[in-house]
Scaffold this motif. Structure first.
Motif, PDB file in Angstrom:
ATOM      1  N   LEU A   1      -4.772  16.164   1.736  1.00  0.00           N
ATOM      2  CA  LEU A   1      -3.597  16.674   2.445  1.00  0.00           C
ATOM      3  C   LEU A   1      -3.164  15.689   3.531  1.00  0.00           C
ATOM      4  CD1 LEU A   1      -1.534  18.888   3.046  1.00  0.00           C
ATOM      5  CD2 LEU A   1      -3.272  20.050   4.442  1.00  0.00           C
ATOM      6  N   ALA A   2      -4.140  15.097   4.205  1.00  0.00           N
ATOM      7  CA  ALA A   2      -3.831  14.110   5.244  1.00  0.00           C
ATOM      8  C   ALA A   2      -3.167  12.874   4.641  1.00  0.00           C
ATOM      9  CB  ALA A   2      -5.107  13.711   5.980  1.00  0.00           C
ATOM     10  N   ASP A   3      -3.630  12.458   3.463  1.00  0.00           N
ATOM     11  CA  ASP A   3      -3.020  11.307   2.787  1.00  0.00           C
ATOM     12  C   ASP A   3      -1.564  11.594   2.427  1.00  0.00           C
ATOM     13  OD1 ASP A   3      -6.014  10.242   0.963  1.00  0.00           O
ATOM     14  OD2 ASP A   3      -5.208   9.628   2.918  1.00  0.00           O
ATOM     15  N   GLU A   4      -1.295  12.808   1.962  1.00  0.00           N
ATOM     16  CA  GLU A   4       0.079  13.193   1.630  1.00  0.00           C
ATOM     17  C   GLU A   4       0.955  13.170   2.882  1.00  0.00           C
ATOM     18  OE1 GLU A   4      -1.226  16.287  -1.965  1.00  0.00           O
ATOM     19  OE2 GLU A   4      -0.177  17.014  -0.190  1.00  0.00           O
ATOM     20  N   THR A   5       0.374  13.634   3.980  1.00  0.00           N
ATOM     21  CA  THR A   5       1.103  13.641   5.249  1.00  0.00           C
ATOM     22  C   THR A   5       1.443  12.219   5.691  1.00  0.00           C
ATOM     23  OG1 THR A   5      -0.029  15.673   5.937  1.00  0.00           O
ATOM     24  CG2 THR A   5       0.985  14.354   7.670  1.00  0.00           C
ATOM     25  N   THR A   6       0.467  11.328   5.585  1.00  0.00           N
ATOM     26  CA  THR A   6       0.682   9.935   5.986  1.00  0.00           C
ATOM     27  C   THR A   6       1.719   9.263   5.095  1.00  0.00           C
ATOM     28  OG1 THR A   6      -1.587   9.773   6.812  1.00  0.00           O
ATOM     29  CG2 THR A   6      -0.448   7.709   6.344  1.00  0.00           C
ATOM     30  N   GLN A   7       1.672   9.565   3.809  1.00  0.00           N
ATOM     31  CA  GLN A   7       2.649   8.977   2.890  1.00  0.00           C
ATOM     32  C   GLN A   7       4.071   9.374   3.283  1.00  0.00           C
ATOM     33  OE1 GLN A   7       2.990  10.382  -1.315  1.00  0.00           O
ATOM     34  NE2 GLN A   7       2.640   8.246  -1.844  1.00  0.00           N
ATOM     35  N   MET A   8       4.264  10.635   3.618  1.00  0.00           N
ATOM     36  CA  MET A   8       5.591  11.085   4.034  1.00  0.00           C
ATOM     37  C   MET A   8       5.984  10.472   5.373  1.00  0.00           C
ATOM     38  SD  MET A   8       6.527  12.710   1.470  1.00  0.00           S
ATOM     39  CE  MET A   8       8.128  13.210   2.112  1.00  0.00           C
ATOM     40  N   LEU A   9       5.015  10.264   6.251  1.00  0.00           N
ATOM     41  CA  LEU A   9       5.287   9.620   7.536  1.00  0.00           C
ATOM     42  C   LEU A   9       5.895   8.238   7.328  1.00  0.00           C
ATOM     43  CD1 LEU A   9       4.977   9.179  10.633  1.00  0.00           C
ATOM     44  CD2 LEU A   9       2.614   8.475  10.180  1.00  0.00           C
ATOM     45  N   TYR A  10       5.406   7.525   6.324  1.00  0.00           N
ATOM     46  CA  TYR A  10       5.864   6.162   6.056  1.00  0.00           C
ATOM     47  C   TYR A  10       7.073   6.093   5.117  1.00  0.00           C
ATOM     48  CZ  TYR A  10       1.996   3.816   8.445  1.00  0.00           C
ATOM     49  OH  TYR A  10       1.128   3.330   9.399  1.00  0.00           O
ATOM     50  N   GLY A  11       7.619   7.242   4.736  1.00  0.00           N
ATOM     51  CA  GLY A  11       8.834   7.216   3.926  1.00  0.00           C
ATOM     52  C   GLY A  11       8.684   7.683   2.501  1.00  0.00           C
ATOM     53  N   GLY A  12       7.601   8.377   2.192  1.00  0.00           N
ATOM     54  CA  GLY A  12       7.445   8.924   0.848  1.00  0.00           C
ATOM     55  C   GLY A  12       6.904   7.925  -0.161  1.00  0.00           C
ATOM     56  N   GLU A  13       7.098   8.235  -1.445  1.00  0.00           N
ATOM     57  CA  GLU A  13       6.526   7.426  -2.526  1.00  0.00           C
ATOM     58  C   GLU A  13       7.036   5.986  -2.526  1.00  0.00           C
ATOM     59  OE1 GLU A  13       5.720  11.018  -5.776  1.00  0.00           O
ATOM     60  OE2 GLU A  13       7.148   9.407  -6.214  1.00  0.00           O
ATOM     61  N   ASP A  14       8.298   5.789  -2.172  1.00  0.00           N
ATOM     62  CA  ASP A  14       8.847   4.430  -2.144  1.00  0.00           C
ATOM     63  C   ASP A  14       9.006   3.936  -0.713  1.00  0.00           C
ATOM     64  OD1 ASP A  14      12.401   5.196  -2.586  1.00  0.00           O
ATOM     65  OD2 ASP A  14      10.790   6.264  -1.554  1.00  0.00           O
ATOM     66  N   GLY A  15       8.117   4.403   0.159  1.00  0.00           N
ATOM     67  CA  GLY A  15       8.166   4.005   1.562  1.00  0.00           C
ATOM     68  C   GLY A  15       7.353   2.759   1.855  1.00  0.00           C
ATOM     69  N   MET A  16       6.939   2.620   3.112  1.00  0.00           N
ATOM     70  CA  MET A  16       6.298   1.390   3.581  1.00  0.00           C
ATOM     71  C   MET A  16       4.775   1.477   3.651  1.00  0.00           C
ATOM     72  SD  MET A  16       8.588  -0.980   4.268  1.00  0.00           S
ATOM     73  CE  MET A  16       7.914  -2.041   5.548  1.00  0.00           C
ATOM     74  N   LEU A  17       4.196   2.591   3.237  1.00  0.00           N
ATOM     75  CA  LEU A  17       2.745   2.725   3.299  1.00  0.00           C
ATOM     76  C   LEU A  17       2.078   1.673   2.418  1.00  0.00           C
ATOM     77  CD1 LEU A  17       0.365   4.365   4.398  1.00  0.00           C
ATOM     78  CD2 LEU A  17       0.502   5.793   2.361  1.00  0.00           C
ATOM     79  N   GLY A  18       1.124   0.947   2.993  1.00  0.00           N
ATOM     80  CA  GLY A  18       0.407  -0.080   2.247  1.00  0.00           C
ATOM     81  C   GLY A  18       1.042  -1.453   2.307  1.00  0.00           C
ATOM     82  N   MET A  19       2.224  -1.563   2.889  1.00  0.00           N
ATOM     83  CA  MET A  19       2.919  -2.848   2.931  1.00  0.00           C
ATOM     84  C   MET A  19       2.295  -3.823   3.931  1.00  0.00           C
ATOM     85  SD  MET A  19       5.191  -2.848   0.674  1.00  0.00           S
ATOM     86  CE  MET A  19       6.243  -1.800  -0.318  1.00  0.00           C
ATOM     87  N   GLU A  20       1.372  -3.314   4.757  1.00  0.00           N
ATOM     88  CA  GLU A  20       0.740  -4.208   5.724  1.00  0.00           C
ATOM     89  C   GLU A  20      -0.319  -5.071   5.077  1.00  0.00           C
ATOM     90  OE1 GLU A  20       0.106  -1.108   5.330  1.00  0.00           O
ATOM     91  OE2 GLU A  20      -1.898  -0.494   5.952  1.00  0.00           O
ATOM     92  N   GLU A  21      -0.721  -4.707   3.851  1.00  0.00           N
ATOM     93  CA  GLU A  21      -1.794  -5.444   3.181  1.00  0.00           C
ATOM     94  C   GLU A  21      -1.238  -6.577   2.339  1.00  0.00           C
ATOM     95  OE1 GLU A  21      -4.681  -1.509   2.860  1.00  0.00           O
ATOM     96  OE2 GLU A  21      -4.003  -2.533   1.044  1.00  0.00           O
TER      97      GLU A  21
END
Length: 238
Positions: free
Chosen positions: A218-238
């Motif tokens: 549930l926390a992962d889903e929350t973080t994903q939405m924080l960064y803009g959803g499925e096509d957001g910026m989550l993971g782009m720092e790597e």
């Protein structure tokens, strides 16, 4: 052939004339049919019968055709991916030239999240409270609802586009954008309405998310939405 030769010339000519007339009539019918057929196909084309991935004139069925919006989105995603890959490669080469590690991971999460809260060594306030598992579940759902709002998602994507998908500038903008919806939640749950309060809230949540699989998801889903959803910026720092 003998019968034809025995025929009266006038009678023979009459028959030939009749044949010619019938041939001309047939040609007229064929021309009219061709014209009508062309009109029919044009009308079908105007209505998109052969477009939109329905079927072709030869009876085959191609894959559904993409709409203009879908094609633009795919191109945008491809351009973004190519840009980020080129940028990452360039930065890696620069770091190697400078004698630094090819990849430098931040010591502290840039944006505190339930599964990656701010480390205690980076906090200046003493931890003042804890939450139960039930409270953690409700709090995560509050955050998920806030981050899932269309207006919030629109603002996050606008932030990413404004900084040309540069991760560090994006995070700086995201912190401000996110705090607008985080602040009421901090107040509701009795945390200080500040960055320190946000970090403390994430630490309280991590007490449960780091050892409870369901809450971690549930926390992962929350973080994903924080960064803009499925096509957001989550993971782009790597």
């Amino acid at each position: 052939a003998q019968i034809a030769e025995d025929m009266d010339e006038e009678f023979k000519e009459a028959i030939l004339e009749d044949v010619r007339e019938r041939k001309e009539e047939i040609k007229d019918i064929e021309r009219k049919a061709a014209k009508d057929f062309a009109k029919m196909f044009k009308a079908m084309g105007d209505k998109g019968v052969f477009g939109g991935g329905r079927f072709l004139a030869d009876g085959t069925s191609p894959p559904p055709a993409l709409t203009g919006a879908e094609e633009r989105k795919i191109k945008q995603m491809k351009d973004k991916e190519e840009y980020l890959q080129a940028k990452s490669k360039h930065e890696m080469q620069q770091r190697i030239k400078e004698g630094k590690p090819a990849v430098e991971r931040p010591k502290e999460p840039l944006m505190p999240t339930p599964n990656r809260p701010a480390a205690l060594g980076f906090r200046t306030m003493e931890r003042s409270r804890t939450v139960t598992r039930a409270q953690a579940t409700e709090l995560l759902n509050d955050l998920l609802d806030a981050y899932s709002e269309d207006s919030f998602q629109k603002n996050v994507h606008a932030d990413a586009k404004t900084v040309m998908y540069e991760f560090q500038p994006f995070i700086r903008r995201l912190k401000k954008t996110a705090f607008v919806v985080q602040e009421p939640i901090l107040a509701k749950w009795g945390f200080d309405q500040s960055e320190e309060g946000l970090q403390e809230m994430m630490v309280c949540l991590s007490d449960h998310t780091l050892k409870d699989t369901k809450l971690r998801k549930l926390a992962d889903e929350t973080t994903q939405m924080l960064y803009g959803g499925e096509d957001g910026m989550l993971g782009m720092e790597e």
